[in-house]
Scaffold this active site. Structure first.
Site, PDB file in Angstrom:
ATOM      1  N   SER A  11       0.856  -1.189   0.000  1.00  0.00           N
ATOM      2  CA  SER A  11       0.000   0.000   0.000  1.00  0.00           C
ATOM      3  C   SER A  11       0.888   1.234   0.000  1.00  0.00           C
ATOM      4  O   SER A  11       1.824   1.325   0.798  1.00  0.00           O
ATOM      5  CB  SER A  11      -0.889   0.026   1.244  1.00  0.00           C
ATOM      6  OG  SER A  11      -1.378   1.345   1.449  1.00  0.00           O
ATOM      7  N   HIS A  36      -1.181  -1.936  -3.863  1.00  0.00           N
ATOM      8  CA  HIS A  36      -2.510  -1.798  -3.272  1.00  0.00           C
ATOM      9  C   HIS A  36      -2.823  -0.308  -3.226  1.00  0.00           C
ATOM     10  O   HIS A  36      -2.102   0.466  -2.608  1.00  0.00           O
ATOM     11  CB  HIS A  36      -2.482  -2.395  -1.862  1.00  0.00           C
ATOM     12  CG  HIS A  36      -3.769  -2.288  -1.095  1.00  0.00           C
ATOM     13  ND1 HIS A  36      -4.735  -3.272  -1.127  1.00  0.00           N
ATOM     14  CD2 HIS A  36      -4.240  -1.343  -0.257  1.00  0.00           C
ATOM     15  CE1 HIS A  36      -5.740  -2.912  -0.350  1.00  0.00           C
ATOM     16  NE2 HIS A  36      -5.466  -1.756   0.209  1.00  0.00           N
ATOM     17  N   ASP A  38      -5.197   2.643  -2.132  1.00  0.00           N
ATOM     18  CA  ASP A  38      -6.266   3.023  -1.204  1.00  0.00           C
ATOM     19  C   ASP A  38      -6.935   4.309  -1.656  1.00  0.00           C
ATOM     20  O   ASP A  38      -6.374   5.395  -1.476  1.00  0.00           O
ATOM     21  CB  ASP A  38      -5.697   3.188   0.207  1.00  0.00           C
ATOM     22  CG  ASP A  38      -5.260   1.863   0.809  1.00  0.00           C
ATOM     23  OD1 ASP A  38      -4.082   1.742   1.187  1.00  0.00           O
ATOM     24  OD2 ASP A  38      -6.106   0.950   0.849  1.00  0.00           O
ATOM     25  N   MET A  40      -9.798   6.960  -1.155  1.00  0.00           N
ATOM     26  CA  MET A  40     -10.700   7.421  -0.086  1.00  0.00           C
ATOM     27  C   MET A  40     -11.372   8.723  -0.520  1.00  0.00           C
ATOM     28  O   MET A  40     -10.715   9.596  -1.074  1.00  0.00           O
ATOM     29  CB  MET A  40      -9.911   7.627   1.206  1.00  0.00           C
ATOM     30  CG  MET A  40      -9.171   6.371   1.660  1.00  0.00           C
ATOM     31  SD  MET A  40      -8.235   6.640   3.179  1.00  0.00           S
ATOM     32  CE  MET A  40      -7.367   5.092   3.341  1.00  0.00           C
ATOM     33  N   HIS A  69      -8.475  -0.521  -3.812  1.00  0.00           N
ATOM     34  CA  HIS A  69      -9.311  -0.694  -2.609  1.00  0.00           C
ATOM     35  C   HIS A  69     -10.123   0.590  -2.457  1.00  0.00           C
ATOM     36  O   HIS A  69      -9.599   1.611  -2.016  1.00  0.00           O
ATOM     37  CB  HIS A  69      -8.405  -0.931  -1.389  1.00  0.00           C
ATOM     38  CG  HIS A  69      -9.159  -1.047  -0.091  1.00  0.00           C
ATOM     39  ND1 HIS A  69      -8.532  -0.940   1.136  1.00  0.00           N
ATOM     40  CD2 HIS A  69     -10.475  -1.248   0.176  1.00  0.00           C
ATOM     41  CE1 HIS A  69      -9.455  -1.061   2.094  1.00  0.00           C
ATOM     42  NE2 HIS A  69     -10.623  -1.253   1.537  1.00  0.00           N
ATOM     43  N   MET A  71     -12.538   2.880  -0.846  1.00  0.00           N
ATOM     44  CA  MET A  71     -13.249   3.260   0.385  1.00  0.00           C
ATOM     45  C   MET A  71     -14.030   4.534   0.055  1.00  0.00           C
ATOM     46  O   MET A  71     -13.732   5.617   0.564  1.00  0.00           O
ATOM     47  CB  MET A  71     -12.231   3.462   1.509  1.00  0.00           C
ATOM     48  CG  MET A  71     -11.636   2.159   2.011  1.00  0.00           C
ATOM     49  SD  MET A  71     -10.053   2.366   2.869  1.00  0.00           S
ATOM     50  CE  MET A  71      -8.933   2.401   1.452  1.00  0.00           C
ATOM     51  N   MET A 140     -10.729  -6.283   6.611  1.00  0.00           N
ATOM     52  CA  MET A 140     -10.042  -5.162   7.237  1.00  0.00           C
ATOM     53  C   MET A 140      -9.705  -5.538   8.681  1.00  0.00           C
ATOM     54  O   MET A 140     -10.598  -5.954   9.437  1.00  0.00           O
ATOM     55  CB  MET A 140     -10.916  -3.908   7.255  1.00  0.00           C
ATOM     56  CG  MET A 140     -11.269  -3.337   5.921  1.00  0.00           C
ATOM     57  SD  MET A 140      -9.937  -2.552   5.009  1.00  0.00           S
ATOM     58  CE  MET A 140      -9.056  -1.596   6.197  1.00  0.00           C
ATOM     59  N   GLY A 145      -9.308   3.952   6.731  1.00  0.00           N
ATOM     60  CA  GLY A 145      -9.144   5.405   6.720  1.00  0.00           C
ATOM     61  C   GLY A 145      -7.709   5.859   6.901  1.00  0.00           C
ATOM     62  O   GLY A 145      -7.316   6.888   6.359  1.00  0.00           O
ATOM     63  N   ASP A 179      -5.977  -6.658   5.372  1.00  0.00           N
ATOM     64  CA  ASP A 179      -5.537  -5.268   5.200  1.00  0.00           C
ATOM     65  C   ASP A 179      -5.602  -4.502   6.507  1.00  0.00           C
ATOM     66  O   ASP A 179      -6.678  -4.289   7.061  1.00  0.00           O
ATOM     67  CB  ASP A 179      -6.450  -4.585   4.153  1.00  0.00           C
ATOM     68  CG  ASP A 179      -5.965  -3.193   3.773  1.00  0.00           C
ATOM     69  OD1 ASP A 179      -6.680  -2.511   3.027  1.00  0.00           O
ATOM     70  OD2 ASP A 179      -4.872  -2.812   4.226  1.00  0.00           O
ATOM     71  N   GLY A 180      -4.380  -4.077   6.983  1.00  0.00           N
ATOM     72  CA  GLY A 180      -4.351  -3.261   8.190  1.00  0.00           C
ATOM     73  C   GLY A 180      -3.470  -3.849   9.278  1.00  0.00           C
ATOM     74  O   GLY A 180      -3.744  -4.921   9.817  1.00  0.00           O
ATOM     75  N   GLY A 181      -2.332  -3.138   9.533  1.00  0.00           N
ATOM     76  CA  GLY A 181      -1.476  -3.541  10.646  1.00  0.00           C
ATOM     77  C   GLY A 181      -0.572  -4.732  10.381  1.00  0.00           C
ATOM     78  O   GLY A 181      -0.087  -5.361  11.329  1.00  0.00           O
ATOM     79  N   GLY A 201       1.483  -1.544   4.437  1.00  0.00           N
ATOM     80  CA  GLY A 201       1.651  -0.125   4.138  1.00  0.00           C
ATOM     81  C   GLY A 201       2.797   0.482   4.914  1.00  0.00           C
ATOM     82  O   GLY A 201       3.955   0.419   4.515  1.00  0.00           O
ATOM     83  N   SER A 202       2.462   1.055   6.081  1.00  0.00           N
ATOM     84  CA  SER A 202       3.447   1.826   6.852  1.00  0.00           C
ATOM     85  C   SER A 202       4.714   1.026   7.141  1.00  0.00           C
ATOM     86  O   SER A 202       5.808   1.584   7.149  1.00  0.00           O
ATOM     87  CB  SER A 202       2.814   2.323   8.153  1.00  0.00           C
ATOM     88  OG  SER A 202       2.271   1.229   8.867  1.00  0.00           O
TER      89      SER A 202
HETATM   90  C1  DX5 Z   1      -6.433   1.606   5.504  1.00  0.00           C
HETATM   91  C2  DX5 Z   1      -6.006   1.043   4.203  1.00  0.00           C
HETATM   92  C3  DX5 Z   1      -4.813   0.136   4.305  1.00  0.00           C
HETATM   93  C4  DX5 Z   1      -3.579   0.796   4.888  1.00  0.00           C
HETATM   94  C5  DX5 Z   1      -2.638  -0.262   5.396  1.00  0.00           C
HETATM   95  O1  DX5 Z   1      -7.727   2.081   5.403  1.00  0.00           O
HETATM   96  O2  DX5 Z   1      -7.053   0.335   3.581  1.00  0.00           O
HETATM   97  O3  DX5 Z   1      -4.518  -0.427   3.036  1.00  0.00           O
HETATM   98  O4  DX5 Z   1      -2.939   1.573   3.959  1.00  0.00           O
HETATM   99  O5  DX5 Z   1      -1.577   0.340   6.046  1.00  0.00           O
HETATM  100  P1  DX5 Z   1      -0.872  -0.325   7.305  1.00  0.00           P
HETATM  101  O6  DX5 Z   1      -0.161  -1.539   6.747  1.00  0.00           O
HETATM  102  O7  DX5 Z   1       0.072   0.709   7.764  1.00  0.00           O
HETATM  103  O8  DX5 Z   1      -1.908  -0.693   8.272  1.00  0.00           O
HETATM  104 ZN    ZN Z   2      -6.411  -0.820   1.770  1.00  0.00          ZN
END
Ligand code: DX5
Ligand code: ZN
Length: 330
Positions: A11, A36, A38, A40, A69, A71, A140, A145, A179-181, A201-202
């Site tokens: 991401s 990926h 995102d 929004m 993805h 959102m 998720m 977000g 997806d997430g963390g 992502g991060s």
């Molecule tokens: C959050 C996104 C994720 C996010 C994941 O709403 O859908 O794809 O970027 O980032 P990390 O891996 O940092 O949780």
């Molecule tokens: Zn995502």
């Protein structure tokens, strides 16, 4: 492209948004399997990122698969733009108010993979009405977000196998995404639930960290989790591994390949180095993904044997009528 079973979808949400092209270059160089994206709208989630135009611009920079993805509250209104932008898959949220089925059908009609995502608090039963149209289920494990939030292990534990069950209509290519963390601390427990695609992502954009090493580490830990959590300590079959199902003279091979592919399993047909036929051409091998080898045998072993019998009759008749033609060197 990575070896092993786990696929890493990078991401770019937490990348330098002023230089997304460079972020895509970096995740490709780091060995991620796909990007990926995102999207929004500041309405479905309390954040605003980028849209189809940005994705279209990034599409020109890489061949990597793009997983969108969405959102956003109205994916149906913008779906053609995302398809036109070159997304390989489009996943949107089941919690929207607009009709869902038409948008799934539009994605599939464009030959892309269609997915639905669920927030942590949404039960997977919400996806049941749409299951036959799904290629992807995205779970998720953070509130959508923002990146950099903590992984909800219990949510994935509760949903992963039910998500797999929703995709059982697909013989091959079904994907459960988390997806997430996801990072080096959480990848193993996530891998132990059988997830296919890990959105990261991060964890990839942490200053000073070697992104390539992070991708390899997370993938290895995810596969380790699968190996010991779900596969009795047996290493997972590499996702891209292909095995030979059978070899047949070309016209028979083509016919059997069509039968196998009609069931949703991809086949590669290659000129083999096996039986030399009386027409001077060797048998063609049919290769199938190792992950569905047993299913192919179950479904097509009888047909294979029937084609083998027809091939042997054809060889005998050919020799009787035309003798043996020396091998052709093409
Ligand atoms: C959050 C996104 C994720 C996010 C994941 O709403 O859908 O794809 O970027 O980032 P990390 O891996 O940092 O949780
Ligand atoms: Zn995502």
């Amino acid at each position: 492209m990575g070896v092993g079973r786990a696929r890493i979808a990078a991401s770019i949400l937490d990348a330098d948004l002023g230089n997304l092209a460079n972020a895509v270059r970096r995740v490709q160089a780091a060995g991620a399997d796909r990007v990926h994206l995102d999207v929004m709208d500041g309405h479905f989630v309390p954040n605003l990122t980028f849209g189809a135009k940005t994705i279209k611009a990034l599409r020109r920079r890489t061949q990597m698969p793009f997983d969108a993805h969405l959102m956003i509250s109205e994916p149906g209104r913008y779906i053609e733009e995302f398809l036109d932008a070159g997304c390989d898959s489009v996943t949107f949220h089941v919690e929207i108010d607009e009709p869902i089925e038409p948008t799934l059908r539009a994605i599939k009609a464009a030959g892309r993979a269609a997915g639905l995502a669920v927030r942590p608090g949404t039960p997977l039963t919400a996806l049941e009405p749409y299951a036959p149209l799904l290629d992807i289920v995205l779970i998720m494990t953070v509130e959508p977000g923002f990146g950099g939030q903590s992984f909800m292990a219990d949510v994935l534990q509760a949903k992963a196998s039910a998500a797999r069950a929703l995709l059982r209509h697909k013989a091959y290519g079904a994907e459960v995404h988390v997806d997430g963390g996801i990072n080096r601390e959480t990848a193993e427990s996530a891998g132990a639930t059988g997830v296919d695609v890990f959105v990261v992502g991060s964890a990839l954009f942490v200053r000073g960290r070697d992104m390539g090493r992070e991708v390899r580490l997370i993938r290895a830990l995810a596969d380790e989790g699968y190996q010991y959590g779900l596969n009795d300590g047996v290493p997972p079959i590499p996702r891209d591994k292909m095995v030979i199902f059978t070899g047949l003279p070309k016209p028979f091979a083509r016919a059997l390949m069509a039968e196998i592919e009609a069931g949703g399993v991809p086949v590669i047909m290659l000129r083999g180095d096996g039986v030399m036929n009386p027409d001077g051409i060797r048998d063609y091998d049919l290769l199938v993904p190792a992950t569905v080898k047993d299913l192919v045998y179950e479904r097509h072993a009888d047909a294979r044997d029937a084609y083998q019998a027809r091939a042997s009759a054809w060889r005998k008749a050919f020799i009787r009528e035309r003798g043996i033609i020396p091998p052709t060197t093409i």
